[in-house]
Scaffold this motif. Structure first.
Motif, short mmCIF file in Angstrom:
data_model
loop_
_atom_site.label_atom_id
_atom_site.label_comp_id
_atom_site.label_asym_id
_atom_site.label_seq_id
_atom_site.Cartn_x
_atom_site.Cartn_y
_atom_site.Cartn_z
N GLN A 27 0.85 -1.18 0.00
CA GLN A 27 0.00 0.00 0.00
C GLN A 27 0.89 1.23 0.00
OE1 GLN A 27 -2.36 -0.41 3.49
NE2 GLN A 27 -3.53 -2.13 2.71
N ARG A 28 0.36 2.32 -0.51
CA ARG A 28 1.14 3.54 -0.60
C ARG A 28 1.03 4.30 0.72
NH1 ARG A 28 3.03 4.88 -5.36
NH2 ARG A 28 3.16 7.07 -4.79
N LEU A 29 1.76 3.77 1.71
CA LEU A 29 1.69 4.36 3.04
C LEU A 29 2.82 5.33 3.28
CD1 LEU A 29 0.86 1.00 4.70
CD2 LEU A 29 -0.67 2.94 4.59
N PHE A 30 3.83 5.27 2.45
CA PHE A 30 4.98 6.12 2.63
C PHE A 30 5.26 6.83 1.31
CE2 PHE A 30 5.33 2.51 5.43
CZ PHE A 30 5.53 3.12 6.65
N LEU A 109 1.56 2.27 14.48
CA LEU A 109 1.03 1.77 13.21
C LEU A 109 2.07 1.87 12.10
CD1 LEU A 109 -2.59 3.27 13.13
CD2 LEU A 109 -1.98 0.86 13.26
N GLU A 110 2.78 3.00 12.06
CA GLU A 110 3.82 3.18 11.05
C GLU A 110 4.91 2.13 11.21
OE1 GLU A 110 5.14 7.18 11.52
OE2 GLU A 110 3.48 8.03 10.36
N LEU A 111 5.25 1.83 12.45
CA LEU A 111 6.31 0.85 12.70
C LEU A 111 5.88 -0.54 12.25
CD1 LEU A 111 9.13 0.48 13.74
CD2 LEU A 111 8.24 0.27 16.06
N ILE A 112 4.62 -0.89 12.50
CA ILE A 112 4.13 -2.18 12.03
C ILE A 112 4.14 -2.26 10.51
CG2 ILE A 112 2.10 -3.69 11.93
CD1 ILE A 112 1.37 -2.74 14.75
N PHE A 113 3.74 -1.18 9.86
CA PHE A 113 3.77 -1.18 8.39
C PHE A 113 5.20 -1.24 7.87
CE2 PHE A 113 -0.65 0.57 8.41
CZ PHE A 113 -1.20 -0.42 7.63
N LEU A 114 6.14 -0.61 8.58
CA LEU A 114 7.54 -0.72 8.18
C LEU A 114 8.03 -2.16 8.27
CD1 LEU A 114 9.10 2.50 9.75
CD2 LEU A 114 9.00 1.94 7.32
N ALA A 145 -3.21 -3.34 10.25
CA ALA A 145 -1.80 -3.15 9.95
C ALA A 145 -1.02 -4.44 10.15
CB ALA A 145 -1.22 -2.04 10.83
N LEU A 146 -1.34 -5.15 11.23
CA LEU A 146 -0.63 -6.39 11.51
C LEU A 146 -0.99 -7.47 10.49
CD1 LEU A 146 1.35 -7.65 13.44
CD2 LEU A 146 -0.54 -8.29 14.94
N ILE A 147 -2.27 -7.54 10.13
CA ILE A 147 -2.69 -8.50 9.10
C ILE A 147 -1.98 -8.20 7.78
CG2 ILE A 147 -4.65 -9.13 7.61
CD1 ILE A 147 -6.41 -9.00 10.12
N TYR A 148 -1.93 -6.93 7.42
CA TYR A 148 -1.26 -6.55 6.18
C TYR A 148 0.20 -6.97 6.20
CZ TYR A 148 1.00 -3.68 2.70
OH TYR A 148 1.78 -3.26 1.65
N THR A 149 0.87 -6.77 7.33
CA THR A 149 2.27 -7.15 7.44
C THR A 149 2.43 -8.66 7.29
OG1 THR A 149 2.73 -5.27 8.89
CG2 THR A 149 4.31 -7.07 8.94
N CYS A 150 1.54 -9.41 7.91
CA CYS A 150 1.59 -10.87 7.76
C CYS A 150 1.41 -11.29 6.31
CB CYS A 150 0.52 -11.52 8.64
SG CYS A 150 0.80 -11.36 10.42
N LEU A 151 0.44 -10.69 5.65
CA LEU A 151 0.17 -11.05 4.26
C LEU A 151 1.33 -10.67 3.35
CD1 LEU A 151 -3.57 -9.99 4.00
CD2 LEU A 151 -2.64 -12.28 4.35
N SER A 152 1.91 -9.51 3.60
CA SER A 152 3.04 -9.06 2.79
C SER A 152 4.24 -9.98 2.93
CB SER A 152 3.44 -7.63 3.19
OG SER A 152 2.40 -6.73 2.96
N SER A 153 4.29 -10.69 4.06
CA SER A 153 5.42 -11.59 4.34
C SER A 153 5.08 -13.04 4.02
CB SER A 153 5.83 -11.46 5.81
OG SER A 153 6.06 -10.10 6.14
N GLY A 154 3.88 -13.29 3.53
CA GLY A 154 3.47 -14.65 3.19
C GLY A 154 3.05 -15.48 4.39
N ASN A 155 2.86 -14.84 5.54
CA ASN A 155 2.47 -15.56 6.76
C ASN A 155 0.94 -15.58 6.84
OD1 ASN A 155 2.16 -16.56 9.36
ND2 ASN A 155 3.99 -15.52 10.10
N VAL A 156 0.35 -16.44 6.04
CA VAL A 156 -1.11 -16.46 5.89
C VAL A 156 -1.80 -16.96 7.15
CG1 VAL A 156 -3.02 -17.38 4.53
CG2 VAL A 156 -0.85 -16.81 3.41
N MET A 157 -1.22 -17.98 7.79
CA MET A 157 -1.90 -18.59 8.93
C MET A 157 -2.10 -17.59 10.05
SD MET A 157 -3.32 -21.39 9.54
CE MET A 157 -4.26 -21.92 10.97
N THR A 158 -1.06 -16.82 10.36
CA THR A 158 -1.18 -15.83 11.43
C THR A 158 -2.19 -14.75 11.05
OG1 THR A 158 1.12 -16.23 12.06
CG2 THR A 158 0.09 -14.24 12.91
#
Length: 420
Positions: A27-30, A109-114, A145-158
């Protein structure tokens, strides 16, 4: 029991929400800034791992507040050379926030997105856990934000477990943006069936579609070539009173061009012109491709006139001018081609790429109009620098025609241009 412990326990039980989350695009967060010579970045790249936090501690706060500074670029660049250094930067930021007794939700939130930028889910969980430990109220935005970070990292289960926790939570229920994320994910993959199922899930949860929802739906339908559904969502959006944005109009135009529906394209163009919408370069490219396929140079001329009257961008007008010239060149209409070239040059524009020039050159060679070719090259000399491929074409053409004097002049031009 804390939220993170609940995430882990749910994950172990293998429970799943009603639909599947999968990794989505960034996402265009930065602010996307070009990578520049950042003194802090250079220091961190050169320093040993043991000194990363010391270097950050010694840095003036002005560095981090500067409009030219980007944590996004800093972290992604560090990760490419040293993931450990990128992790230490994240650690330093969290430690500083805790030391400063930061209570504002936004920095966390910014740190989680980072964390999503460097695919560091464990540390994102650590930030999440730290928020809870310090009594910072958790919201749906935090979970998103946490879900997005998981998805961006391929951690679908979490991510699935987090979504289930949201469903059972009293204060952090899935919201409209949560569902929009699912829709966007499937849109980017071109999976229109799963995308539409997510849309139905959003409606079933009591959320109405917004502009972002329709942008993802229409984009996904066009990407998967489900044009009927794209038209249906566009019509639904308009009937609901939501005005499209440029991305939606671009996707609708793209779909109509791929369906080769000139009449519907013209209706959409009229809507855009009447509403003073901007035609961008990708739109112009699609239009030129459609008109080329139908061989309708008259439509190109009509488009050019409408664009000029609606004060469109220089780049778009230049593209349409070149498209008209290219069409005349391919049809060997030298008079029309030369008129169009002259018109474009008088408006302060020149050719966009070597291919356009070379189409014109080939038209002259096919008609054996060598003197007219010389005049053309003279006209564009001050506004366009010939490339090596164009010189090679001229050499081959003059050699084939046995025009040694013209060939020698071209060879001299190549030498002056530094091509040999």
């Amino acid at each position: 029991m804390g939220f993170v412990l609940r995430v882990l326990s749910v994950a172990k039980r293998g429970l799943r929400p009603q639909f599947v989350l999968i990794p989505c695009r960034s996402q265009r967060l930065f602010c996307d800034k070009p990578l520049v010579s950042n003194p802090l970045l250079i220091k961190l790249l050169q320093e040993s791992i043991s000194r990363i936090k010391t270097v950050l501690d010694s840095e003036d706060n002005f560095t981090f507040k500067s409009s030219d500074f980007s944590w996004d670029i800093l972290l992604t660049t560090l990760k490419s050379s040293s993931p450990a250094k990128a992790h230490l930067v994240l650690e330093w930021r969290l430690e500083k926030m805790v030391r400063d007794n930061e209570r504002d939700l936004v920095p966390y939130l910014e740190l989680i997105f980072l964390c999503s930028k460097v695919q560091n889910v464990p540390f994102a969980m650590q930030v999440f856990n730290s928020m809870e430990a310090h009594g910072i109220k958790l919201t749906s935005s935090v979970f998103n934000a946490l879900i997005y970070t998981c998805l961006s990292s391929g951690n679908v289960m979490t991510a699935l477990s987090l979504f289930e926790i949201m469903q059972s939570s009293e204060n952090c229920k899935p919201n409209s943006e949560t569902y929009n994320t699912f829709i966007s994910v499937y849109s980017n993959l071109g999976n229109d069936k799963a995308m539409q199922a997510s849309y139905l899930a959003k409606k079933g949860a009591g959320f109405s579609a917004d502009l972002r929802t329709y942008e993802s739906l229409i984009s996904g339908c066009v990407r998967s070539r489900n044009f009927d559904c794209a038209d249906r969502f566009y019509e639904e959006m308009m009937l609901s009173g939501i005005m499209p944005n440029g991305q939606i109009l671009e996707n609708i135009l793209r779909g109509l061009c791929e369906q080769r529906s000139i009449s519907k394209v013209e209706q959409l163009l009229k809507f855009m012109m009447d509403g003073e919408w901007e035609i961008n370069v990708p739109m112009a490219e699609k239009l030129m491709g459609l008109y080329f396929e139908h061989g309708t140079v008259e439509k190109m001329e009509e488009l050019l006139l409408n664009l000029m009257n609606s004060n469109q961008s220089f780049e778009v007008l230049q593209q349409v001018h070149c498209g008209i010239i290219r069409m005349h060149a391919m049809l060997d209409r030298l008079d029309d081609m030369e008129y169009s070239v002259g018109r474009m040059l008088k408006q302060g524009m020149s050719f966009r790429c070597p291919d356009d020039i070379e189409k014109v050159v080939c038209a002259y060679f096919r008609q054996e109009a060598y003197d007219r070719l010389d005049l053309f090259l003279g006209h564009i000399k001050g506004s366009y620098k010939l490339t090596k491929s164009t010189y090679d074409l001229l050499v081959a053409g003059y050699r084939r025609a046995g025009l040694s004097e013209k060939l020698d002049l071209v060879m001299d031009g190549m030498k002056l241009a530094g091509f040999f």
